[in-house]
Scaffold this active site. Structure first.
Site, PDB file in Angstrom:
ATOM      1  N   ASP A 239       0.867  -1.174   0.000  1.00 24.26           N
ATOM      2  CA  ASP A 239       0.000   0.000   0.000  1.00 24.26           C
ATOM      3  C   ASP A 239       0.907   1.227   0.000  1.00 24.26           C
ATOM      4  O   ASP A 239       1.807   1.334   0.833  1.00 24.26           O
ATOM      5  CB  ASP A 239      -0.877  -0.012   1.258  1.00 24.26           C
ATOM      6  CG  ASP A 239      -2.245   0.578   1.020  1.00 24.26           C
ATOM      7  OD1 ASP A 239      -2.301   1.671   0.421  1.00 24.26           O
ATOM      8  OD2 ASP A 239      -3.251  -0.025   1.437  1.00 24.26           O
TER       9      ASP A 239
ATOM     10  N   ASP B 234      -2.889   4.699  -2.427  1.00 21.12           N
ATOM     11  CA  ASP B 234      -3.920   5.276  -1.568  1.00 21.12           C
ATOM     12  C   ASP B 234      -4.333   6.668  -2.062  1.00 21.12           C
ATOM     13  O   ASP B 234      -3.466   7.503  -2.358  1.00 21.12           O
ATOM     14  CB  ASP B 234      -3.313   5.382  -0.159  1.00 21.12           C
ATOM     15  CG  ASP B 234      -4.316   5.743   0.906  1.00 21.12           C
ATOM     16  OD1 ASP B 234      -5.235   4.941   1.144  1.00 21.12           O
ATOM     17  OD2 ASP B 234      -4.185   6.823   1.512  1.00 21.12           O
TER      18      ASP B 234
ATOM     19  N   GLU C  27      -6.421   4.171  -5.917  1.00 23.82           N
ATOM     20  CA  GLU C  27      -7.715   4.405  -5.271  1.00 23.82           C
ATOM     21  C   GLU C  27      -8.216   5.771  -5.727  1.00 23.82           C
ATOM     22  O   GLU C  27      -7.631   6.800  -5.400  1.00 23.82           O
ATOM     23  CB  GLU C  27      -7.565   4.380  -3.749  1.00 23.82           C
ATOM     24  CG  GLU C  27      -8.902   4.495  -3.030  1.00 23.82           C
ATOM     25  CD  GLU C  27      -8.786   4.888  -1.555  1.00 23.82           C
ATOM     26  OE1 GLU C  27      -9.737   4.622  -0.798  1.00 23.82           O
ATOM     27  OE2 GLU C  27      -7.759   5.474  -1.157  1.00 23.82           O
TER      28      GLU C  27
ATOM     29  N   HIS D 269     -11.142  -2.508   3.374  1.00 21.23           N
ATOM     30  CA  HIS D 269     -11.074  -2.189   4.806  1.00 21.23           C
ATOM     31  C   HIS D 269     -11.826  -0.912   5.169  1.00 21.23           C
ATOM     32  O   HIS D 269     -11.844  -0.533   6.334  1.00 21.23           O
ATOM     33  CB  HIS D 269      -9.600  -2.062   5.207  1.00 21.23           C
ATOM     34  CG  HIS D 269      -8.930  -0.928   4.476  1.00 21.23           C
ATOM     35  ND1 HIS D 269      -8.708  -0.949   3.115  1.00 21.23           N
ATOM     36  CD2 HIS D 269      -8.499   0.273   4.905  1.00 21.23           C
ATOM     37  CE1 HIS D 269      -8.145   0.190   2.754  1.00 21.23           C
ATOM     38  NE2 HIS D 269      -8.006   0.955   3.811  1.00 21.23           N
ATOM     39  N   ASP D 270     -12.370  -0.218   4.184  1.00 19.19           N
ATOM     40  CA  ASP D 270     -13.123   1.020   4.440  1.00 19.19           C
ATOM     41  C   ASP D 270     -14.630   0.835   4.276  1.00 19.19           C
ATOM     42  O   ASP D 270     -15.397   1.761   4.551  1.00 19.19           O
ATOM     43  CB  ASP D 270     -12.690   2.124   3.459  1.00 19.19           C
ATOM     44  CG  ASP D 270     -11.234   2.527   3.615  1.00 19.19           C
ATOM     45  OD1 ASP D 270     -10.720   2.491   4.751  1.00 19.19           O
ATOM     46  OD2 ASP D 270     -10.616   2.889   2.599  1.00 19.19           O
TER      47      ASP D 270
HETATM   48  C1  GLC Z   1      -7.782   5.597   1.948  1.00 16.64           C
HETATM   49  C2  GLC Z   1      -7.645   4.378   2.819  1.00 16.64           C
HETATM   50  C3  GLC Z   1      -8.262   4.675   4.149  1.00 16.64           C
HETATM   51  C4  GLC Z   1      -7.504   5.821   4.774  1.00 16.64           C
HETATM   52  C5  GLC Z   1      -7.464   7.032   3.847  1.00 16.64           C
HETATM   53  C6  GLC Z   1      -6.411   8.005   4.290  1.00 16.64           C
HETATM   54  O1  GLC Z   1      -9.097   5.898   1.661  1.00 16.64           O
HETATM   55  O2  GLC Z   1      -8.200   3.274   2.180  1.00 16.64           O
HETATM   56  O3  GLC Z   1      -8.275   3.557   4.993  1.00 16.64           O
HETATM   57  O4  GLC Z   1      -8.102   6.196   5.991  1.00 16.64           O
HETATM   58  O5  GLC Z   1      -7.123   6.681   2.534  1.00 16.64           O
HETATM   59  O6  GLC Z   1      -5.137   7.458   4.071  1.00 16.64           O
END
Ligand code: GLC
Ligand code: CA
Length: 550
Positions: free
Chosen positions: A97, A198, A240, A315-316
């Site tokens: 990640d 991310d 993402e 995980h979100d």
């Molecule tokens: C992304 C991650 C999340 C995190 C955010 C800030 O959305 O998936 O878990 O809190 O970025 O890094």
């Protein structure tokens, strides 16, 4: 040219919650190594690890204080190298990640930057003077409140699009960019299989103009990053990107652009949220809208010049079987339906740990039971603004991130076999029924279906490369075909908990996978709640007349 990751299935591990090896209640790298046989048996090609770098853990590792060290709670660099090698021996790649929109406020870069305006690292972050004695503008943090935090030592605000302990990096600074690329090459040289990037669509931001996602220099930075780092390795990259449209996803993933392999886009995953409101304000899922969005991403993205990621969970997000399936009476059937529907689409599928067991949400009764910074901050902010605590708790039970973060359920025994100690987040009580050991012993388990789906992708080029076409159906049903080298498969899924009708124009040749005793004729059919099947069909000419305009 075809790429390994177009034919791959990726499994996401949230290391904190996967397997603890030393009884401290926190999952770790040796724990992951001890479960590689399970992952090999499932058949996955790559493991995306949520962050394991050194971190104060304010956002469970998404606040990094040293990009080139493993956090002691997860193990050591030697453990990381062992994991990479042990996975490789099983033909599994490790995807790291990459969190480079921001660091932790404990990162030495930020510590130096915050100490003095003259420090060379100052411009690696985003600082602004106060305007009329307060924040420079009304940008909001994803984790509630203003996105600007006051730094008294130097009398300026810094930007944080997430927690105030997660200051945003200034990608406009070329020296910072080079430091990031050096760090990425450090990991590539360790033999990793790629990066999950991310919130990468935020790095081109223009905070003064109020622009966060898809900012003006985003694609320039990604091309530069590609050339300086992963472009020289046979690795996968997945960004993402919450706000991607098919056109934007094409821009990211067209190999001719030299940016990323693919992106996670969230159009479908936001369908049960009220537009224009926070993620806590939800509405029932419109099944027709879900079908239309899934079809749209299959037809509007050109897969010969781009690629897509397929997922229900991470995980979100809350657990999909609780969210859009039925985690009671039809748990197994609906979890399999969702799996079949997704894994037969074009793109690279991702499985989030426990999804393959049909793991469910984990409701709480008091805010003190919540660990997640996003849920806790939102609760404090909304309750202070007058929202009833019970309303916020209900919203957290529907959408909160801890739902996905309870420990992996390995066995029916104490703490689900996750830890010999006390888990950092309680194990779901339903581990007595829902666990990997039980699923492995049951030929009809959700796990068995996932294993079959992964195998189908590996053995049938049609699943990877076949052309997609949607069929006309009643609103609660999604049906489509995949066609490759003269062979056509029909995929039918009842998205709802009620019976639905489905009329197929094609002849059934052979059922390939299903979540119930498969139908024997495909003419006019009553689909049971959440019924789904895949069948090889003949009668292509007939099928064409039933295809929807797209
Ligand atoms: C992304 C991650 C999340 C995190 C955010 C800030 O959305 O998936 O878990 O809190 O970025 O890094
Ligand atoms: Ca541990």
């Amino acid at each position: 040219m075809t790429q390994w990751w177009q034919q791959a299935v990726v499994y996401q591990i949230y290391p904190r919650s996967f397997q603890d090896s030393n009884g401290d209640g926190i999952g770790d790298l040796p724990g992951i190594i001890s479960r590689l046989d399970y992952l090999q048996d499932l058949g996955v090609d790559a493991l995306w690890l949520s962050p394991v770098y050194r971190s104060p853990g304010v956002d469970n590792g998404y606040d990094i204080s040293d990009y080139e060290a493993i956090d002691p709670q997860f193990g050591t660099m030697a453990d990381m190298r062992r994991l990479i090698q042990a996975a490789k021996a099983r033909h599994i790649k490790i995807v790291m990640d990459l969190v480079v929109n921001h660091t932790s406020d404990q990162h030495p870069w930020f510590q130096a930057a915050a100490r003095s305006r003259a420090d060379p690292h100052r411009d690696w972050y985003i600082w602004r003077d106060p305007v009329d004695g307060h924040e420079p503008n009304d940008l909001r943090s994803t984790f509630s409140g203003s996105a600007w935090a006051w730094s008294a030592a130097t009398g300026q605000y810094y930007l944080h699009l997430f927690g105030r302990q997660q200051p945003d990096l200034n990608w406009a600074n070329p020296v910072l960019r080079q430091a990031i690329y050096r760090m990425m090459n450090f990991w590539l040289d360790e033999g990793i299989g790629g990066f999950r990037l991310d919130v990468i669509d935020l790095i081109g931001k223009d905070p003064d103009a109020g622009i966060t996602a898809n900012g003006p220099h985003l694609h320039d930075y990604l091309r530069e990053m590609n050339a300086a780092t992963f472009g020289r390795f046979p690795v996968m990259t997945v960004g993402e990107t919450w706000g991607a449209t098919p056109a934007i996803a094409q821009q990211f993933s067209d190999p001719a652009h030299h940016e990323l392999s693919m992106v996670f886009q969230f159009e479908a995953m936001q369908l049960d949220q009220v537009p224009g409101q926070s993620k806590w304000v939800t509405r029932p899922l419109d099944h027709q809208a879900l079908r239309d969005v899934l079809c749209k991403w299959q037809t509007e993205l050109d897969y010969h010049h781009g690629w897509n990621a397929l997922f229900w969970n991470n995980h979100d997000l809350p657990r999909i079987v609780s969210r859009w399936g039925d985690d009671g009476r039809y748990r197994v059937r609906s979890a399999k339906m969702l799996a079949i529907l997704l894994h037969l689409l074009r793109g690279t599928p991702y499985i989030y740990q426990g999804e393959e067991l049909g793991m469910t949400n984990a409701p709480i009764e008091r805010i003190e039971q919540v660990q997640d910074i996003e849920s806790r901050n939102a609760y404090a902010e909304q309750v202070a603004a007058g929202v009833a605590p019970a309303t916020m708790l209900a919203a957290i039970n529907r959408m909160g991130r801890d739902n996905a973060r309870t420990p992996m359920q390995w066995t029916a025994g104490p703490q689900a076999g996750f830890t010999a100690g006390t888990p950092w987040l309680p194990v779901n009580a339903n581990h007595r029924q829902i666990n990997a050991a039980a699923a492995q012993a049951d030929q009809d388990s959700v796990l068995a279906t996932y294993r079959q789906l992964v195998a189908l992708r590996h053995t049938h080029p049609l699943v990877v490369w076949g052309e997609f076409a949607p069929l006309t159906t009643v609103p609660g049903v999604m049906a489509y075909t995949r066609t490759y080298q003269g062979e056509t498969w029909l995929i039918v899924a009842n998205l709802t908990g009620t019976a639905q009708s489905f009329t197929s124009p094609a002849h059934l040749d052979a059922v390939i996978i299903s979540n119930m005793t498969a139908p024997t004729t495909l003419s006019s059919l009553q689909l049971a709640p959440y019924q789904a099947f895949v069948a090889k069909v003949t009668g292509e000419r007939d099928l064409n007349t039933h295809r929807r305009e797209s």
